[in-house]
Design a protein around this motif. Structure first.
Motif, PDB file in Angstrom:
ATOM      1  N   PRO A  66     -29.963  -2.818-113.123  1.00  0.00           N
ATOM      2  CA  PRO A  66     -31.433  -2.972-113.126  1.00  0.00           C
ATOM      3  C   PRO A  66     -32.154  -1.744-113.689  1.00  0.00           C
ATOM      4  CG  PRO A  66     -30.537  -3.606-110.995  1.00  0.00           C
ATOM      5  CD  PRO A  66     -29.424  -2.994-111.769  1.00  0.00           C
ATOM      6  N   ARG A  67     -31.634  -0.562-113.409  1.00  0.00           N
ATOM      7  CA  ARG A  67     -32.259   0.663-113.920  1.00  0.00           C
ATOM      8  C   ARG A  67     -32.181   0.725-115.443  1.00  0.00           C
ATOM      9  NH1 ARG A  67     -29.666   5.093-109.750  1.00  0.00           N
ATOM     10  NH2 ARG A  67     -30.441   4.121-107.862  1.00  0.00           N
ATOM     11  N   VAL A  68     -31.009   0.398-115.980  1.00  0.00           N
ATOM     12  CA  VAL A  68     -30.817   0.454-117.426  1.00  0.00           C
ATOM     13  C   VAL A  68     -31.671  -0.598-118.119  1.00  0.00           C
ATOM     14  CG1 VAL A  68     -29.106   0.139-119.257  1.00  0.00           C
ATOM     15  CG2 VAL A  68     -28.522   1.473-117.244  1.00  0.00           C
ATOM     16  N   ILE A  69     -31.787  -1.772-117.530  1.00  0.00           N
ATOM     17  CA  ILE A  69     -32.639  -2.816-118.107  1.00  0.00           C
ATOM     18  C   ILE A  69     -34.095  -2.371-118.105  1.00  0.00           C
ATOM     19  CG2 ILE A  69     -33.525  -5.157-117.754  1.00  0.00           C
ATOM     20  CD1 ILE A  69     -30.703  -5.913-116.788  1.00  0.00           C
ATOM     21  N   ALA A  70     -34.536  -1.756-117.017  1.00  0.00           N
ATOM     22  CA  ALA A  70     -35.918  -1.274-116.941  1.00  0.00           C
ATOM     23  C   ALA A  70     -36.177  -0.201-118.003  1.00  0.00           C
ATOM     24  CB  ALA A  70     -36.207  -0.729-115.548  1.00  0.00           C
ATOM     25  N   ILE A  71     -35.253   0.722-118.174  1.00  0.00           N
ATOM     26  CA  ILE A  71     -35.407   1.766-119.193  1.00  0.00           C
ATOM     27  C   ILE A  71     -35.470   1.142-120.577  1.00  0.00           C
ATOM     28  CG2 ILE A  71     -34.222   3.705-120.305  1.00  0.00           C
ATOM     29  CD1 ILE A  71     -33.161   4.436-117.489  1.00  0.00           C
ATOM     30  N   TYR A  72     -34.642   0.144-120.820  1.00  0.00           N
ATOM     31  CA  TYR A  72     -34.618  -0.537-122.117  1.00  0.00           C
ATOM     32  C   TYR A  72     -35.972  -1.191-122.416  1.00  0.00           C
ATOM     33  CZ  TYR A  72     -33.560  -4.186-125.519  1.00  0.00           C
ATOM     34  OH  TYR A  72     -33.586  -5.035-126.604  1.00  0.00           O
ATOM     35  N   TYR A  73     -36.539  -1.886-121.432  1.00  0.00           N
ATOM     36  CA  TYR A  73     -37.821  -2.553-121.660  1.00  0.00           C
ATOM     37  C   TYR A  73     -38.982  -1.555-121.807  1.00  0.00           C
ATOM     38  CZ  TYR A  73     -35.942  -7.194-121.160  1.00  0.00           C
ATOM     39  OH  TYR A  73     -35.248  -8.351-121.372  1.00  0.00           O
ATOM     40  N   VAL A  74     -38.950  -0.457-121.069  1.00  0.00           N
ATOM     41  CA  VAL A  74     -39.994   0.560-121.208  1.00  0.00           C
ATOM     42  C   VAL A  74     -39.935   1.177-122.608  1.00  0.00           C
ATOM     43  CG1 VAL A  74     -40.712   2.845-120.428  1.00  0.00           C
ATOM     44  CG2 VAL A  74     -40.220   1.063-118.759  1.00  0.00           C
ATOM     45  N   LYS A  75     -38.732   1.501-123.068  1.00  0.00           N
ATOM     46  CA  LYS A  75     -38.610   2.089-124.402  1.00  0.00           C
ATOM     47  C   LYS A  75     -38.941   1.076-125.511  1.00  0.00           C
ATOM     48  CE  LYS A  75     -35.625   5.937-123.578  1.00  0.00           C
ATOM     49  NZ  LYS A  75     -34.595   6.770-124.152  1.00  0.00           N
ATOM     50  N   ALA A  76     -38.687  -0.201-125.270  1.00  0.00           N
ATOM     51  CA  ALA A  76     -38.976  -1.225-126.268  1.00  0.00           C
ATOM     52  C   ALA A  76     -40.474  -1.421-126.428  1.00  0.00           C
ATOM     53  CB  ALA A  76     -38.313  -2.540-125.871  1.00  0.00           C
ATOM     54  N   ARG A  77     -41.254  -1.169-125.390  1.00  0.00           N
ATOM     55  CA  ARG A  77     -42.700  -1.314-125.450  1.00  0.00           C
ATOM     56  C   ARG A  77     -43.368  -0.173-126.205  1.00  0.00           C
ATOM     57  NH1 ARG A  77     -44.855  -1.810-119.711  1.00  0.00           N
ATOM     58  NH2 ARG A  77     -46.794  -1.520-120.842  1.00  0.00           N
ATOM     59  N   ILE A  78     -42.726   0.972-126.256  1.00  0.00           N
ATOM     60  CA  ILE A  78     -43.329   2.163-126.885  1.00  0.00           C
ATOM     61  C   ILE A  78     -43.266   2.082-128.375  1.00  0.00           C
ATOM     62  CG2 ILE A  78     -43.094   4.662-127.152  1.00  0.00           C
ATOM     63  CD1 ILE A  78     -42.165   4.769-124.267  1.00  0.00           C
TER      64      ILE A  78
END
Length: 78
Positions: A66-78
């Protein structure tokens, strides 16, 4: 040679050697083909080492995925 005739020790366990072969966590993560590559690469780094205890590896997967998925989505939004 016939192993039975020479007294082969079938089934005898050596306490010095482990009874199982360690599996690399990286191989299991690579087999998860439905996960995007950036997520899979981060998981390989985090939990890609040898699996000595399957329950411990499952716990790490449920903690870090879940942590890695959250980091992936945060970076994808930037």
């Amino acid at each position: 040679m016939n192993p039975i005739l020479v007294g082969w020790n079938w089934g005898k366990l050596d306490p010095e050697n482990p009874a199982f072969a360690a599996i690399e966590g990286r191989l299991l993560v690579e087999a998860m083909r439905n996960i995007p590559d950036p997520i899979r690469q981060r998981l390989e780094i985090i939990i890609g080492g040898p699996i000595l205890n399957p329950q411990d590896w499952k716990r790490k997967l449920t903690d870090y995925l879940p942590r890695v998925i959250a980091i992936y989505y945060v970076k994808a939004r930037i």
